[in-house]
Motif scaffolding. Structure first.
Motif, PDB file in Angstrom:
ATOM      1  N   ALA A 131       0.799   0.027  -1.614  1.00 34.16           N
ATOM      2  CA  ALA A 131      -0.791   1.439  -0.862  1.00 34.16           C
ATOM      3  C   ALA A 131      -1.815   0.473  -1.017  1.00 34.16           C
ATOM      4  CB  ALA A 131      -0.133   2.610  -1.740  1.00 34.16           C
ATOM      5  N   LEU A 132      -1.866  -0.012  -2.164  1.00 39.50           N
ATOM      6  CA  LEU A 132      -3.197  -0.486  -2.578  1.00 39.50           C
ATOM      7  C   LEU A 132      -3.347  -1.810  -1.642  1.00 39.50           C
ATOM      8  CD1 LEU A 132      -3.763  -0.743  -6.368  1.00 39.50           C
ATOM      9  CD2 LEU A 132      -4.223   0.703  -4.753  1.00 39.50           C
ATOM     10  N   PHE A 133      -2.498  -2.272  -0.956  1.00 37.35           N
ATOM     11  CA  PHE A 133      -3.149  -3.689  -0.620  1.00 37.35           C
ATOM     12  C   PHE A 133      -2.201  -3.318   0.836  1.00 37.35           C
ATOM     13  CE2 PHE A 133      -3.151  -4.718  -4.747  1.00 37.35           C
ATOM     14  CZ  PHE A 133      -4.975  -4.974  -4.901  1.00 37.35           C
ATOM     15  N   PRO A 134      -1.965  -2.684   2.136  1.00 40.28           N
ATOM     16  CA  PRO A 134      -1.249  -2.571   3.325  1.00 40.28           C
ATOM     17  C   PRO A 134      -1.077  -3.867   3.657  1.00 40.28           C
ATOM     18  CG  PRO A 134      -3.592  -1.628   3.226  1.00 40.28           C
ATOM     19  CD  PRO A 134      -3.405  -1.831   2.516  1.00 40.28           C
ATOM     20  N   SER A 135      -1.905  -4.934   3.770  1.00 39.52           N
ATOM     21  CA  SER A 135      -1.554  -5.759   4.773  1.00 39.52           C
ATOM     22  C   SER A 135      -1.086  -7.127   4.708  1.00 39.52           C
ATOM     23  CB  SER A 135      -3.111  -6.580   5.003  1.00 39.52           C
ATOM     24  OG  SER A 135      -3.783  -6.958   4.239  1.00 39.52           O
ATOM     25  N   ILE A 136      -0.397  -7.128   3.091  1.00 37.54           N
ATOM     26  CA  ILE A 136       0.608  -8.365   2.447  1.00 37.54           C
ATOM     27  C   ILE A 136       1.774  -7.893   2.957  1.00 37.54           C
ATOM     28  CG2 ILE A 136      -1.536  -8.618   0.413  1.00 37.54           C
ATOM     29  CD1 ILE A 136       0.541  -6.727  -1.044  1.00 37.54           C
ATOM     30  N   GLU A 137       2.399  -9.148   2.990  1.00 38.02           N
ATOM     31  CA  GLU A 137       3.434  -8.906   2.944  1.00 38.02           C
ATOM     32  C   GLU A 137       4.242  -9.007   1.400  1.00 38.02           C
ATOM     33  OE1 GLU A 137       5.372 -10.991   6.005  1.00 38.02           O
ATOM     34  OE2 GLU A 137       4.041 -10.400   7.868  1.00 38.02           O
ATOM     35  N   ALA A 138       4.703  -8.339   0.852  1.00 37.55           N
ATOM     36  CA  ALA A 138       5.992  -8.583  -0.794  1.00 37.55           C
ATOM     37  C   ALA A 138       6.470  -8.052  -0.629  1.00 37.55           C
ATOM     38  CB  ALA A 138       4.383  -7.507  -1.593  1.00 37.55           C
ATOM     39  N   PHE A 184     -12.782  -3.603  -2.912  1.00 37.02           N
ATOM     40  CA  PHE A 184     -11.618  -3.383  -3.099  1.00 37.02           C
ATOM     41  C   PHE A 184     -11.078  -3.393  -1.952  1.00 37.02           C
ATOM     42  CE2 PHE A 184     -12.552  -3.270  -7.282  1.00 37.02           C
ATOM     43  CZ  PHE A 184     -12.422  -3.807  -8.128  1.00 37.02           C
ATOM     44  N   PRO A 185      -9.666  -3.812  -1.376  1.00 38.21           N
ATOM     45  CA  PRO A 185      -9.246  -3.143  -0.079  1.00 38.21           C
ATOM     46  C   PRO A 185      -9.101  -1.937  -0.013  1.00 38.21           C
ATOM     47  CG  PRO A 185      -7.451  -4.724  -0.801  1.00 38.21           C
ATOM     48  CD  PRO A 185      -8.056  -4.662  -2.196  1.00 38.21           C
ATOM     49  N   PHE A 186      -9.384  -0.830  -0.867  1.00 41.18           N
ATOM     50  CA  PHE A 186      -8.544   0.253  -0.534  1.00 41.18           C
ATOM     51  C   PHE A 186      -9.758   1.853  -1.354  1.00 41.18           C
ATOM     52  CE2 PHE A 186      -7.321  -2.045  -4.565  1.00 41.18           C
ATOM     53  CZ  PHE A 186      -8.024  -1.009  -5.648  1.00 41.18           C
ATOM     54  N   HIS A 187      -8.749   2.481  -0.654  1.00 38.10           N
ATOM     55  CA  HIS A 187     -10.780   3.710  -1.340  1.00 38.10           C
ATOM     56  C   HIS A 187      -9.643   4.644  -2.412  1.00 38.10           C
ATOM     57  CE1 HIS A 187     -12.703   3.067   2.302  1.00 38.10           C
ATOM     58  NE2 HIS A 187     -11.203   2.813   3.411  1.00 38.10           N
ATOM     59  N   LYS A 188     -10.600   5.207  -3.258  1.00 37.50           N
ATOM     60  CA  LYS A 188     -10.147   6.329  -4.646  1.00 37.50           C
ATOM     61  C   LYS A 188     -11.688   6.568  -4.971  1.00 37.50           C
ATOM     62  CE  LYS A 188      -6.027   4.349  -4.831  1.00 37.50           C
ATOM     63  NZ  LYS A 188      -5.187   5.425  -4.677  1.00 37.50           N
TER      64      LYS A 188
END
Length: 330
Positions: free
Chosen positions: A248-255, A85-89
Motif C-alpha cells: 500500500a505504501l509502495f504499490p509499484s514494487i514486486e515484493a 515519498f511515493p504515497f499520500h498521507k
C-alpha cells in the motif's frame, strides 16, 4: 506518544524519560562498536504518519510538544509527504536521532567483548533452580540444575518479564501476539528510503525498516492474545496482511515474503519498564524491558541499576521503579 505519557506521569517526567530513551539509543551505538562494529548499527530518522485524518490533531499536538522541548523533529503536511515519498498521507512527523541495529549480532558482539576484554564467564543453557540468601552476610546463593552454586553480592534478573521471585507483585501485563516478515531484496527502495524507519498512528500499527542486505523488515497486526498460531497456513495469512501494508505504501514494487514468524509479547499496563530494586529482598534487582521498546529500556536499565548498586541516585529511577505511584492511575 510523548503527549500520552505526559498526561500519565506529568510533562516534566515524560520529557525526562524521552531524553533518557534518546540517550540510551546513543549508548547502544557506543556499545555496538565494542563488538568490532558488526552489529549493523545505523543512525536513522523515523517517519510517523497519520493513518487517517482523525489522527492529525493528535499528531500535531505531539509535534508541538517534541519541538517545544528541543527534540529534533519536523512536521510534514500532505504535499510535503508526497514530495518525499511515493504515497499520500494526511500528515506526519519526522524525528531524528533514532537508529536500527541487528540484535543477534549486537548481543553476540557484546558477549564476545565482555569475555575478551573483561574476562567475563558466560554459561549458556544453564537453569537456575533455586535462589536464597545467607541470613547473616546477605550473600546470595544461586543453585543450577546441574548442582553447581553461584555466590553473589548482587543479583539482577534481566529476563524481560516478571520472574517467579516477584510472585505477581507487579501490575499485571497485557499479552499480545504479533507478526513479522522479511521480503526479498528491494535495492531501488533501499537506495531511496533506507534512512527511514516507518510507523503509523493506527492501532494495531504497521512498521517497517530496511536491513543491511536491502530487504524490508516489517511487522504489526498485533492481537490481544497469548495463544500462538497452530498452523503454517494461518501464519501465511497473517504475514500476507503485513505484506499488503508494504504494498500500500509502495504499490509499484514486486515484493514477496522470504521469511515470516510470529510471537507473543507482554506490555506493562502503563507502557513503561520495571527497573529497580526488589522492595523486600536486599541485593536483588530487576531489569524487565516489556513490549516493543525493550532494547532501549534495557540499555537505560543497565545505567539505572549501576547507579543503584553503587549507591547513587538516577533521574529516571523513580519513573520506572517497581512501586512507582503512576501505576495507581492505570
Amino acid at each position: 506518544m510523548l503527549c500520552d505519557l505526559a498526561d500519565q506521569i506529568g510533562e516534566g517526567n515524560a520529557v525526562q524519560f524521552y531524553k533518557g530513551c534518546k540517550l540510551a539509543v546513543e549508548q547502544i551505538g557506543e556499545l555496538a562498536e565494542l563488538g568490532s562494529g558488526k552489529a549493523e548499527y545505523v543512525w536513522q530518522s523515523s517517519l510517523y504518519y497519520a493513518s487517517t485524518e482523525q489522527d492529525v490533531p493528535k499528531l500535531k499536538k505531539e509535534y508541538e510538544l517534541l519541538n517545544r522541548h528541543l527534540f529534533e523533529v519536523e512536521y510534514l503536511e500532505p504535499e510535503q509527504i508526497s514530495a518525499r515519498f511515493p504515497f499520500h498521507k494526511p500528515g506526519a512527523i519526522v524525528t531524528h536521532g533514532d537508529a536500527s541495529v541487528n540484535p543477534f549480532r549486537f548481543v553476540h558482539g557484546l558477549i564476545d567483548a565482555a569475555v575478551n576484554r573483561f574476562e567475563l564467564a558466560v554459561y549458556e543453557q544453564t537453569d537456575l533452580v533455586n535462589h536464597s540468601s545467607e541470613p547473616n552476610s546477605g550473600a546470595h546463593i544461586l543453585q543450577t540444575s546441574a548442582g553447581h552454586e553461584v555466590l553473589a553480592k548482587h543479583v539482577i534478573y534481566a529476563v524481560g518479564y516478571e520472574p517467579e521471585e516477584l510472585r505477581g507483585k507487579l501490575v499485571k501485563s497485557v499479552m499480545n501476539r504479533t507478526y513479522a516478515l522479511v521480503t526479498n531484496p528491494q535495492p531501488e527502495l533501499y537506495e531511496a528510503f533506507s534512512p527511514y524507519l516507518f510507523w503509523e498512528t493506527a492501532r494495531p500499527y504497521f512498521y517497517m525498516r530496511f536491513s543491511e542486505d536491502k530487504r524490508i523488515i516489517a511487522g504489526g497486526g498485533d492481537e490481544q492474545t497469548k495463544e500462538l498460531l497452530t498452523s503454517e497456513s494461518q501464519l501465511k495469512k497473517e504475514a500476507a496482511k503485513v505484506l499488503s501494508c508494504i504494498q500500500a505504501l509502495f504499490p509499484s514494487i514486486e515484493a514477496s515474503i522470504d521469511y515470516a514468524w510470529h510471537a507473543t509479547f507482554a506490555l506493562s499496563c502503563d507502557g513503561l519498564p520495571f527497573i529497580g530494586a526488589d522492595p523486600n529482598w536486599s541485593g536483588v534487582y530487576y531489569c524487565l524491558g516489556y513490549g516493543g521498546n525493550g532494547t532501549v529500556y534495557s540499555m537505560m536499565g543497565a545505567h539505572i541499576l549501576h547507579h543503584l548498586i553503587t549507591g547513587r541516585d538516577h533521574l529516571l529511577a523513580s519513573i520506572v521503579a517497581l512501586d512507582r505511584p503512576s501505576l495507581l492511575n492505570v
